[in-house]
Motif scaffolding. Structure first.
Motif, PDB file in Angstrom:
ATOM      1  N   PHE A 271       0.823  -1.205   0.000  1.00 26.37           N
ATOM      2  CA  PHE A 271       0.000   0.000   0.000  1.00 26.37           C
ATOM      3  C   PHE A 271       0.858   1.257   0.000  1.00 26.37           C
ATOM      4  N   GLN A 272       0.172   2.370  -0.208  1.00 24.95           N
ATOM      5  CA  GLN A 272       0.822   3.680  -0.149  1.00 24.95           C
ATOM      6  C   GLN A 272       1.321   3.962   1.263  1.00 24.95           C
ATOM      7  N   GLU A 273       0.420   3.838   2.223  1.00 19.39           N
ATOM      8  CA  GLU A 273       0.819   4.041   3.610  1.00 19.39           C
ATOM      9  C   GLU A 273       1.459   2.749   4.075  1.00 19.39           C
ATOM     10  N   THR A 274       2.621   2.871   4.617  1.00 27.30           N
ATOM     11  CA  THR A 274       3.298   1.637   4.956  1.00 27.30           C
ATOM     12  C   THR A 274       2.543   0.877   6.050  1.00 27.30           C
ATOM     13  N   GLY A 275       2.456  -0.422   5.868  1.00 27.35           N
ATOM     14  CA  GLY A 275       1.694  -1.240   6.796  1.00 27.35           C
ATOM     15  C   GLY A 275       2.595  -2.018   7.736  1.00 27.35           C
ATOM     16  N   ILE A 276       3.870  -1.603   7.826  1.00 23.92           N
ATOM     17  CA  ILE A 276       4.751  -2.374   8.701  1.00 23.92           C
ATOM     18  C   ILE A 276       4.445  -2.049  10.164  1.00 23.92           C
ATOM     19  N   PHE A 277       4.769  -3.003  11.038  1.00 21.17           N
ATOM     20  CA  PHE A 277       4.442  -2.838  12.462  1.00 21.17           C
ATOM     21  C   PHE A 277       5.519  -2.022  13.156  1.00 21.17           C
ATOM     22  N   PRO A 278       5.136  -0.887  13.791  1.00 20.48           N
ATOM     23  CA  PRO A 278       6.136  -0.019  14.419  1.00 20.48           C
ATOM     24  C   PRO A 278       6.854  -0.684  15.595  1.00 20.48           C
ATOM     25  N   TRP A 279       6.194  -1.654  16.220  1.00 19.79           N
ATOM     26  CA  TRP A 279       6.795  -2.269  17.426  1.00 19.79           C
ATOM     27  C   TRP A 279       7.649  -3.491  17.085  1.00 19.79           C
TER      28      TRP A 279
ATOM     29  N   TYR B  94       0.240  -6.934  -5.684  1.00 22.20           N
ATOM     30  CA  TYR B  94      -0.603  -5.786  -6.026  1.00 22.20           C
ATOM     31  C   TYR B  94      -0.009  -4.540  -5.392  1.00 22.20           C
ATOM     32  N   LEU B  95       0.212  -3.525  -6.202  1.00 20.98           N
ATOM     33  CA  LEU B  95       0.830  -2.299  -5.703  1.00 20.98           C
ATOM     34  C   LEU B  95      -0.136  -1.146  -5.936  1.00 20.98           C
ATOM     35  N   ASP B  96      -0.703  -0.605  -4.852  1.00 25.63           N
ATOM     36  CA  ASP B  96      -1.656   0.498  -4.992  1.00 25.63           C
ATOM     37  C   ASP B  96      -0.966   1.790  -4.576  1.00 25.63           C
ATOM     38  N   GLU B  97      -0.559   2.588  -5.556  1.00 26.76           N
ATOM     39  CA  GLU B  97       0.153   3.847  -5.297  1.00 26.76           C
ATOM     40  C   GLU B  97       1.242   3.636  -4.248  1.00 26.76           C
ATOM     41  N   PRO B  98       2.132   2.671  -4.450  1.00 27.52           N
ATOM     42  CA  PRO B  98       3.035   2.308  -3.352  1.00 27.52           C
ATOM     43  C   PRO B  98       4.033   3.397  -2.982  1.00 27.52           C
ATOM     44  N   PHE B  99       4.241   4.367  -3.881  1.00 24.38           N
ATOM     45  CA  PHE B  99       5.238   5.401  -3.585  1.00 24.38           C
ATOM     46  C   PHE B  99       4.592   6.734  -3.235  1.00 24.38           C
ATOM     47  N   GLY B 100       3.274   6.716  -3.051  1.00 24.12           N
ATOM     48  CA  GLY B 100       2.519   7.960  -2.894  1.00 24.12           C
ATOM     49  C   GLY B 100       2.945   8.824  -1.729  1.00 24.12           C
ATOM     50  N   SER B 101       3.467   8.200  -0.664  1.00 24.42           N
ATOM     51  CA  SER B 101       3.787   9.015   0.507  1.00 24.42           C
ATOM     52  C   SER B 101       5.276   9.394   0.549  1.00 24.42           C
ATOM     53  N   LEU B 102       6.014   9.066  -0.514  1.00 24.98           N
ATOM     54  CA  LEU B 102       7.454   9.354  -0.507  1.00 24.98           C
ATOM     55  C   LEU B 102       7.742  10.687  -1.191  1.00 24.98           C
ATOM     56  N   ASP B 103       8.856  11.314  -0.806  1.00 30.26           N
ATOM     57  CA  ASP B 103       9.247  12.549  -1.482  1.00 30.26           C
ATOM     58  C   ASP B 103       9.716  12.228  -2.902  1.00 30.26           C
TER      59      ASP B 103
ATOM     60  N   GLU C 124      13.996   6.829  -6.726  1.00 31.06           N
ATOM     61  CA  GLU C 124      14.915   5.787  -6.288  1.00 31.06           C
ATOM     62  C   GLU C 124      14.171   4.452  -6.121  1.00 31.06           C
ATOM     63  N   MET C 125      12.980   4.515  -5.492  1.00 37.51           N
ATOM     64  CA  MET C 125      12.214   3.295  -5.247  1.00 37.51           C
ATOM     65  C   MET C 125      11.697   2.683  -6.551  1.00 37.51           C
ATOM     66  N   ARG C 126      11.388   3.555  -7.509  1.00 39.81           N
ATOM     67  CA  ARG C 126      10.963   3.077  -8.821  1.00 39.81           C
ATOM     68  C   ARG C 126      12.042   2.199  -9.453  1.00 39.81           C
ATOM     69  N   ARG C 127      13.276   2.709  -9.398  1.00 38.29           N
ATOM     70  CA  ARG C 127      14.412   1.938  -9.952  1.00 38.29           C
ATOM     71  C   ARG C 127      14.554   0.604  -9.212  1.00 38.29           C
ATOM     72  N   GLU C 128      14.368   0.681  -7.880  1.00 42.52           N
ATOM     73  CA  GLU C 128      14.488  -0.523  -7.059  1.00 42.52           C
ATOM     74  C   GLU C 128      13.435  -1.552  -7.449  1.00 42.52           C
ATOM     75  N   VAL C 129      12.211  -1.077  -7.646  1.00 50.41           N
ATOM     76  CA  VAL C 129      11.129  -2.006  -7.978  1.00 50.41           C
ATOM     77  C   VAL C 129      11.378  -2.626  -9.351  1.00 50.41           C
ATOM     78  N   ALA C 130      11.905  -1.834 -10.285  1.00 55.93           N
ATOM     79  CA  ALA C 130      12.232  -2.376 -11.609  1.00 55.93           C
ATOM     80  C   ALA C 130      13.259  -3.504 -11.458  1.00 55.93           C
ATOM     81  N   ARG C 131      14.260  -3.264 -10.630  1.00 57.92           N
ATOM     82  CA  ARG C 131      15.306  -4.267 -10.417  1.00 57.92           C
ATOM     83  C   ARG C 131      14.737  -5.514  -9.725  1.00 57.92           C
ATOM     84  N   ILE C 132      13.945  -5.288  -8.672  1.00 58.64           N
ATOM     85  CA  ILE C 132      13.392  -6.415  -7.911  1.00 58.64           C
ATOM     86  C   ILE C 132      12.472  -7.253  -8.814  1.00 58.64           C
ATOM     87  N   TRP C 133      11.677  -6.568  -9.625  1.00 60.02           N
ATOM     88  CA  TRP C 133      10.774  -7.296 -10.532  1.00 60.02           C
ATOM     89  C   TRP C 133      11.590  -8.141 -11.510  1.00 60.02           C
ATOM     90  N   GLN C 134      12.678  -7.570 -12.026  1.00 53.79           N
ATOM     91  CA  GLN C 134      13.493  -8.333 -12.975  1.00 53.79           C
ATOM     92  C   GLN C 134      14.166  -9.525 -12.302  1.00 53.79           C
TER      93      GLN C 134
END
Ligand SMILES: Nc1ncnc2c1ncn2[C@@H]1O[C@H](COP(=O)(O)OP(=O)(O)OP(=O)(O)O)[C@@H](O)[C@H]1O
Ligand SMILES: [Mg+2]
Length: 262
Positions: free
Chosen positions: A95-103, A168-177, A183-193
């Motif tokens: 998701f756009q808003e990260t769903g990782i657990f803060p604790w 499924y990626l729903d606006e996954p970079f929406g909350s990033l500057d 940078e994350m776009r390049r990363e996702v391209a690499r990870i997908w490949q």
């Protein structure tokens, strides 16, 4: 290949098939909202499909239906020939808003879906994905100690660690500057490949769609259908300054412009 054989080969290659998908939200207070008005779509095994469309047209709703979080009102969604009826660990969402657990630490977050595995095996998998997303050395860090881009990396690693079939990626970079987005776009391209996962990305960023996808589906305004599907033959790694990259972007903007004007 004759036509029948060609069709059979194409059907065999379809990982996800949507036929006549309709979705209407019913509410006594608000009345009915018809969101999807007959969506037909095929996604191939290992394909990176981007979905763009006017704001509020139903992109997230479509993705939620494909993941089994929402039921369809009519039509069918099949993955590997099987009707999608509920969420499955084989299909994960970023998701756009990260769903990782803060604790939880980075290590615990990435290993979250791997409960039940022996520790050594779990550690091996977690470390594999920590390396894949470039977070070596941050295993014990907590989310509050990470930048937005790093949290997004944890999110991707956690999604990939369960070895899903479909991402499924729903606006996954929406909350990033803006810089981190690139940078994350390049990363996702690499990870997908590197992983060859079937990926479906919803984004309002046309450049992002062209940089990452094999095909771009452009949705109409609500109630939505697919207006057009464009093949993306721009050679990888993709340079947004190349003429063919810009041409495809322009074609998508033209279609979106039509949808906004009507
Ligand atoms: N659970 C729900 N109940 C009722 N209506 C809903 C629900 N979810 C979405 N909608 C409606 O469906 C329509 C499409 O919403 P959706 O979030 O799918 O659009 P979107 O294309 O993802 O929008 P955005 O570009 O803003 O992310 C909107 O009119 C929204 O109000
Ligand atoms: Mg949305």
């Amino acid at each position: 290949m004759n036509r029948t054989a060609a069709v059979t080969a194409r059907e065999a290659a379809a990982k996800i098939r949507l036929e006549g998908v309709r979705k209407t939200f019913r509410s006594r207070k608000q009345g009915d909202t018809e969101v999807l008005a007959g969506v037909d779509l095929e996604v191939r095994q290992g394909e990176f499909l981007a979905i763009v469309g006017p704001s509020g047209c139903g992109k997230s709703t479509l993705l939620n239906c494909m993941a089994g979080f929402e039921s369809v009102s009519a039509g069918s969604i099949r993955i590997d020939g099987e009707e999608v009826r509920r969420p499955s660990p084989k299909r994960v969402f970023v998701f756009q808003e990260t769903g990782i657990f803060p604790w939880f630490s980075v290590w615990d977050n990435i290993g979250f879906g791997l409960q039940g595995l022996p520790f050594a095996r779990k550690h091996e998998i977690v470390m594999k994905y920590i390396r894949l997303v470039g977070l070596e050395g941050f295993e014990r860090a907590f989310p509050s100690e990470l930048s937005g881009g790093m949290k997004q990396r944890v999110e991707f690693a956690r999604a990939l660690a369960v070895d899903p079939d479909v991402l499924y990626l729903d606006e996954p970079f929406g909350s990033l500057d803006a810089f981190t987005r690139l940078e994350m776009r390049r990363e996702v391209a690499r990870i997908w490949q590197q992983t060859g996962k079937t990926c479906i990305l919803v984004t309002h960023d046309v450049e992002e769609a062209v940089e990452l996808s094999d095909r771009v589906a452009v949705m109409t305004r609500r109630p939505a259908r697919i207006h057009a599907i464009l093949d993306n033959a721009v050679a990888r790694p993709r340079d947004p300054d190349l003429a063919e990259f810009r041409d495809l972007k322009d074609r998508i903007f033209d279609i979106l412009g039509v949808e906004r004007r009507v």
